[in-house]
Design a protein around this motif. Sequence first.
Motif, PDB file in Angstrom:
ATOM      1  N   LEU A   1       0.839  -1.184   0.000  1.00 39.89           N
ATOM      2  CA  LEU A   1       0.000   0.000   0.000  1.00 39.89           C
ATOM      3  C   LEU A   1       0.880   1.243   0.000  1.00 39.89           C
ATOM      4  CD1 LEU A   1      -2.659  -1.081   2.629  1.00 39.89           C
ATOM      5  CD2 LEU A   1      -2.859  -1.109   0.146  1.00 39.89           C
ATOM      6  N   GLU A   2       0.558   2.162  -0.883  1.00 39.30           N
ATOM      7  CA  GLU A   2       1.296   3.411  -0.945  1.00 39.30           C
ATOM      8  C   GLU A   2       0.364   4.546  -0.562  1.00 39.30           C
ATOM      9  OE1 GLU A   2       3.295   4.130  -4.611  1.00 39.30           O
ATOM     10  OE2 GLU A   2       3.903   2.047  -4.817  1.00 39.30           O
ATOM     11  N   PRO A   3       0.861   5.476   0.237  1.00 40.81           N
ATOM     12  CA  PRO A   3       0.011   6.617   0.592  1.00 40.81           C
ATOM     13  C   PRO A   3      -0.321   7.435  -0.659  1.00 40.81           C
ATOM     14  CG  PRO A   3       2.124   6.695   1.752  1.00 40.81           C
ATOM     15  CD  PRO A   3       2.160   5.536   0.832  1.00 40.81           C
ATOM     16  N   THR A   4      -1.562   7.805  -0.787  1.00 39.30           N
ATOM     17  CA  THR A   4      -1.992   8.645  -1.902  1.00 39.30           C
ATOM     18  C   THR A   4      -2.790   9.811  -1.352  1.00 39.30           C
ATOM     19  OG1 THR A   4      -4.019   7.388  -2.215  1.00 39.30           O
ATOM     20  CG2 THR A   4      -2.131   6.730  -3.544  1.00 39.30           C
ATOM     21  N   ARG A   5      -2.900  10.817  -2.175  1.00 37.16           N
ATOM     22  CA  ARG A   5      -3.766  11.937  -1.833  1.00 37.16           C
ATOM     23  C   ARG A   5      -4.519  12.348  -3.087  1.00 37.16           C
ATOM     24  NH1 ARG A   5      -0.727  17.238  -2.590  1.00 37.16           N
ATOM     25  NH2 ARG A   5       1.218  16.553  -3.482  1.00 37.16           N
ATOM     26  N   ILE A   6      -5.636  12.972  -2.891  1.00 41.48           N
ATOM     27  CA  ILE A   6      -6.483  13.398  -3.996  1.00 41.48           C
ATOM     28  C   ILE A   6      -6.317  14.898  -4.177  1.00 41.48           C
ATOM     29  CG2 ILE A   6      -8.851  13.560  -4.861  1.00 41.48           C
ATOM     30  CD1 ILE A   6      -7.898  10.687  -4.619  1.00 41.48           C
ATOM     31  N   VAL A   7      -6.042  15.308  -5.402  1.00 42.86           N
ATOM     32  CA  VAL A   7      -5.990  16.727  -5.730  1.00 42.86           C
ATOM     33  C   VAL A   7      -7.082  17.006  -6.752  1.00 42.86           C
ATOM     34  CG1 VAL A   7      -3.540  17.030  -5.227  1.00 42.86           C
ATOM     35  CG2 VAL A   7      -4.235  16.365  -7.510  1.00 42.86           C
ATOM     36  N   ARG A   8      -7.569  18.211  -6.749  1.00 44.97           N
ATOM     37  CA  ARG A   8      -8.597  18.612  -7.705  1.00 44.97           C
ATOM     38  C   ARG A   8      -7.935  19.428  -8.800  1.00 44.97           C
ATOM     39  NH1 ARG A   8     -12.577  21.807  -4.587  1.00 44.97           N
ATOM     40  NH2 ARG A   8     -13.501  22.085  -6.624  1.00 44.97           N
ATOM     41  N   LEU A   9      -7.974  18.889 -10.023  1.00 46.79           N
ATOM     42  CA  LEU A   9      -7.387  19.576 -11.167  1.00 46.79           C
ATOM     43  C   LEU A   9      -8.490  20.231 -11.990  1.00 46.79           C
ATOM     44  CD1 LEU A   9      -4.909  16.828 -12.426  1.00 46.79           C
ATOM     45  CD2 LEU A   9      -4.407  18.800 -10.989  1.00 46.79           C
ATOM     46  N   PRO A  10      -8.233  21.402 -12.542  1.00 47.29           N
ATOM     47  CA  PRO A  10      -9.223  21.998 -13.448  1.00 47.29           C
ATOM     48  C   PRO A  10      -9.504  21.031 -14.594  1.00 47.29           C
ATOM     49  CG  PRO A  10      -7.499  23.565 -12.941  1.00 47.29           C
ATOM     50  CD  PRO A  10      -7.062  22.247 -12.385  1.00 47.29           C
ATOM     51  N   PHE A  11     -10.770  20.875 -14.936  1.00 48.24           N
ATOM     52  CA  PHE A  11     -11.193  19.953 -15.986  1.00 48.24           C
ATOM     53  C   PHE A  11     -11.493  20.754 -17.242  1.00 48.24           C
ATOM     54  CE2 PHE A  11     -14.192  16.858 -17.924  1.00 48.24           C
ATOM     55  CZ  PHE A  11     -13.329  15.787 -17.953  1.00 48.24           C
ATOM     56  N   VAL A  12     -10.729  20.523 -18.291  1.00 48.09           N
ATOM     57  CA  VAL A  12     -10.827  21.280 -19.528  1.00 48.09           C
ATOM     58  C   VAL A  12     -11.383  20.363 -20.610  1.00 48.09           C
ATOM     59  CG1 VAL A  12      -9.446  22.519 -21.248  1.00 48.09           C
ATOM     60  CG2 VAL A  12      -8.865  22.705 -18.844  1.00 48.09           C
ATOM     61  N   THR A  13     -12.288  20.882 -21.431  1.00 52.29           N
ATOM     62  CA  THR A  13     -12.841  20.076 -22.518  1.00 52.29           C
ATOM     63  C   THR A  13     -12.295  20.492 -23.870  1.00 52.29           C
ATOM     64  OG1 THR A  13     -14.755  21.541 -22.648  1.00 52.29           O
ATOM     65  CG2 THR A  13     -14.980  19.550 -21.298  1.00 52.29           C
ATOM     66  N   ASP A  14     -11.545  21.585 -23.907  1.00 46.55           N
ATOM     67  CA  ASP A  14     -10.965  22.050 -25.158  1.00 46.55           C
ATOM     68  C   ASP A  14      -9.767  22.925 -24.831  1.00 46.55           C
ATOM     69  OD1 ASP A  14     -10.569  22.625 -27.841  1.00 46.55           O
ATOM     70  OD2 ASP A  14     -12.089  24.179 -27.905  1.00 46.55           O
ATOM     71  N   LEU A  15      -8.726  22.828 -25.634  1.00 48.13           N
ATOM     72  CA  LEU A  15      -7.605  23.759 -25.476  1.00 48.13           C
ATOM     73  C   LEU A  15      -8.049  25.064 -26.124  1.00 48.13           C
ATOM     74  CD1 LEU A  15      -4.570  21.464 -26.287  1.00 48.13           C
ATOM     75  CD2 LEU A  15      -5.248  22.350 -24.073  1.00 48.13           C
ATOM     76  N   LYS A  16      -8.514  25.998 -25.300  1.00 53.00           N
ATOM     77  CA  LYS A  16      -9.096  27.235 -25.803  1.00 53.00           C
ATOM     78  C   LYS A  16      -8.028  28.093 -26.449  1.00 53.00           C
ATOM     79  CE  LYS A  16     -12.626  26.997 -22.363  1.00 53.00           C
ATOM     80  NZ  LYS A  16     -12.936  27.254 -21.000  1.00 53.00           N
ATOM     81  N   TRP A  17      -8.441  28.824 -27.464  1.00 50.82           N
ATOM     82  CA  TRP A  17      -7.500  29.634 -28.225  1.00 50.82           C
ATOM     83  C   TRP A  17      -6.926  30.765 -27.387  1.00 50.82           C
ATOM     84  CZ3 TRP A  17      -4.706  28.971 -32.244  1.00 50.82           C
ATOM     85  CH2 TRP A  17      -4.108  30.049 -32.861  1.00 50.82           C
ATOM     86  N   ASP A  18      -7.760  31.499 -26.672  1.00 51.33           N
ATOM     87  CA  ASP A  18      -7.272  32.692 -25.992  1.00 51.33           C
ATOM     88  C   ASP A  18      -6.867  32.444 -24.540  1.00 51.33           C
ATOM     89  OD1 ASP A  18      -9.852  32.146 -25.326  1.00 51.33           O
ATOM     90  OD2 ASP A  18     -10.495  34.222 -25.216  1.00 51.33           O
ATOM     91  N   GLN A  19      -7.490  31.477 -23.894  1.00 53.05           N
ATOM     92  CA  GLN A  19      -7.173  31.245 -22.489  1.00 53.05           C
ATOM     93  C   GLN A  19      -7.375  29.771 -22.181  1.00 53.05           C
ATOM     94  OE1 GLN A  19      -9.671  33.391 -19.855  1.00 53.05           O
ATOM     95  NE2 GLN A  19      -8.356  33.083 -18.098  1.00 53.05           N
ATOM     96  N   LEU A  20      -6.352  29.122 -21.699  1.00 50.35           N
ATOM     97  CA  LEU A  20      -6.412  27.683 -21.482  1.00 50.35           C
ATOM     98  C   LEU A  20      -7.367  27.313 -20.358  1.00 50.35           C
ATOM     99  CD1 LEU A  20      -5.226  25.092 -22.547  1.00 50.35           C
ATOM    100  CD2 LEU A  20      -3.439  25.281 -20.852  1.00 50.35           C
ATOM    101  N   ILE A  21      -7.208  27.922 -19.204  1.00 54.90           N
ATOM    102  CA  ILE A  21      -8.038  27.612 -18.047  1.00 54.90           C
ATOM    103  C   ILE A  21      -8.643  28.924 -17.540  1.00 54.90           C
ATOM    104  CG2 ILE A  21      -8.071  26.680 -15.696  1.00 54.90           C
ATOM    105  CD1 ILE A  21      -5.613  25.054 -16.468  1.00 54.90           C
TER     106      ILE A  21
END
Length: 142
Positions: A8-28
Amino acid sequence: MEVFKIKLEPTRIVRLPFVTDLKWDQLIPQKINDYNHFYSYAIHDNERIFPETFALNNRDIAIVDYIGIKNFNIWIVEPRRMFVEGDRIIIQMKDRRLFAGKSKLLTDHSLILRDNEDINCDVLDFADVHFIGRFARGISTL
């Protein structure tokens, strides 16, 4: 009868921004208030998450894929200005074409993308690049 040992290895959960498209002007978007715009991602104790790492849903994304990442539903991507030779990278060109391959610097102005057998596949000019990110992990969902 063979006995399997589970480590067993210790893990942690992080919340990453969920993107549905690589937007032209702003990624996130700068401020995300909706809980559905985050992806819960498990990392091990010795792993680290680079700033601005995001999860990309690749469902309707056309990509020139030299390394087999289009088989994954979700890509964990780390935006990078620098990368190591042999990193698996995702590149979006200014004309919105998307490429995935193993990196090799050709000159200070261009980059070679290679496949998994280290065969040269494409040469891209940095002047035409909109976004470069390191492909950190692919996740298959049902």
